[in-house]
Design a protein around this motif. Sequence first.
Motif, PDB file in Angstrom:
ATOM      1  N   ARG A   3      -1.494 -21.694  -2.698  1.00  0.00           N
ATOM      2  CA  ARG A   3      -2.951 -21.771  -2.723  1.00  0.00           C
ATOM      3  C   ARG A   3      -3.574 -20.803  -3.721  1.00  0.00           C
ATOM      4  N   LEU A   4      -3.034 -19.586  -3.822  1.00  0.00           N
ATOM      5  CA  LEU A   4      -3.664 -18.552  -4.635  1.00  0.00           C
ATOM      6  C   LEU A   4      -2.860 -18.151  -5.875  1.00  0.00           C
ATOM      7  N   GLY A   5      -1.595 -18.561  -5.923  1.00  0.00           N
ATOM      8  CA  GLY A   5      -0.745 -18.172  -7.043  1.00  0.00           C
ATOM      9  C   GLY A   5       0.037 -16.906  -6.751  1.00  0.00           C
ATOM     10  N   PRO A   6       1.146 -16.683  -7.437  1.00  0.00           N
ATOM     11  CA  PRO A   6       2.021 -15.544  -7.133  1.00  0.00           C
ATOM     12  C   PRO A   6       1.383 -14.187  -7.364  1.00  0.00           C
ATOM     13  N   ARG A   7       0.446 -14.075  -8.288  1.00  0.00           N
ATOM     14  CA  ARG A   7      -0.150 -12.768  -8.580  1.00  0.00           C
ATOM     15  C   ARG A   7      -1.037 -12.271  -7.451  1.00  0.00           C
ATOM     16  N   ALA A   8      -1.428 -13.160  -6.562  1.00  0.00           N
ATOM     17  CA  ALA A   8      -2.261 -12.756  -5.428  1.00  0.00           C
ATOM     18  C   ALA A   8      -1.437 -12.120  -4.308  1.00  0.00           C
ATOM     19  N   LEU A   9      -0.114 -12.220  -4.387  1.00  0.00           N
ATOM     20  CA  LEU A   9       0.746 -11.728  -3.319  1.00  0.00           C
ATOM     21  C   LEU A   9       0.976 -10.224  -3.426  1.00  0.00           C
ATOM     22  N   SER A  10       1.092  -9.575  -2.283  1.00  0.00           N
ATOM     23  CA  SER A  10       1.496  -8.174  -2.255  1.00  0.00           C
ATOM     24  C   SER A  10       2.996  -8.080  -2.528  1.00  0.00           C
ATOM     25  N   ASP A  11       3.476  -6.873  -2.792  1.00  0.00           N
ATOM     26  CA  ASP A  11       4.922  -6.693  -3.006  1.00  0.00           C
ATOM     27  C   ASP A  11       5.709  -7.158  -1.789  1.00  0.00           C
ATOM     28  N   ALA A  12       5.217  -6.831  -0.597  1.00  0.00           N
ATOM     29  CA  ALA A  12       5.924  -7.230   0.619  1.00  0.00           C
ATOM     30  C   ALA A  12       5.967  -8.743   0.752  1.00  0.00           C
ATOM     31  N   GLU A  13       4.895  -9.422   0.381  1.00  0.00           N
ATOM     32  CA  GLU A  13       4.870 -10.880   0.484  1.00  0.00           C
ATOM     33  C   GLU A  13       5.839 -11.531  -0.497  1.00  0.00           C
ATOM     34  N   VAL A  14       5.946 -10.947  -1.702  1.00  0.00           N
ATOM     35  CA  VAL A  14       6.928 -11.467  -2.675  1.00  0.00           C
ATOM     36  C   VAL A  14       8.342 -11.300  -2.131  1.00  0.00           C
TER      37      VAL A  14
END
Length: 218
Positions: A3-14
Amino acid sequence: MARLGPRALSDAEVVAILVGTGRSGESALQLARRIVSLSQSMYGTSLGFLTGACDEEIRVVSGIGPAKVARLRAAAEIARRLWHPQEQAGKPVTVRRGKEVYDYVRSHAEGLDREHFWILTLNARHQITGIELISVGSLDASIVHPREIFRNCIKKSAKAIILVHNHPSGDPSPSDDDMDVTRRLAEAGRLLGIHVLDHVVVAARSYVSIRESSPSWF
């Protein structure tokens, strides 16, 4: 991420996406947060374990088995290959100047908030044969001992090495301690027959080659 793209993720979410699953009573995201926390305490950055830790150190985190270690390692390797396309084309990377060293190591140093000390091992043609993390310092210092520097160099029959460390402050100017370490390691290298070619201090957008500023030491 969809929905938001990978850059929107935190390090933990990645990291959660990479590990895929958690364990009984714990989600993948909760497991990833523990990994990131351990990485922060050991390496001063959320993702430092990807390049700095050995498999055994990663597996200290309960819930991380061989398959998850392999996925994390694979992600780090993809990043490394993207940063160093020459190696992927089967072309050895040759370094002779500070700028070439900086271009090679900046992917390792980017975003770190503590001093990290690496060595590049080289063959007789000044082609890079490996990069090794030697130490992780405090917020304002890195502890380096000659035995850690040269032990594996001797095992690997390295002909020469280049010393590299980062300054998280953004100012690459060598400190008095940096200069003292350089002198001591250059002298030790001469005794062992391993040429210390340079000591490059890197910051976010710049670098200093001590060899280029003090060539007589080398």
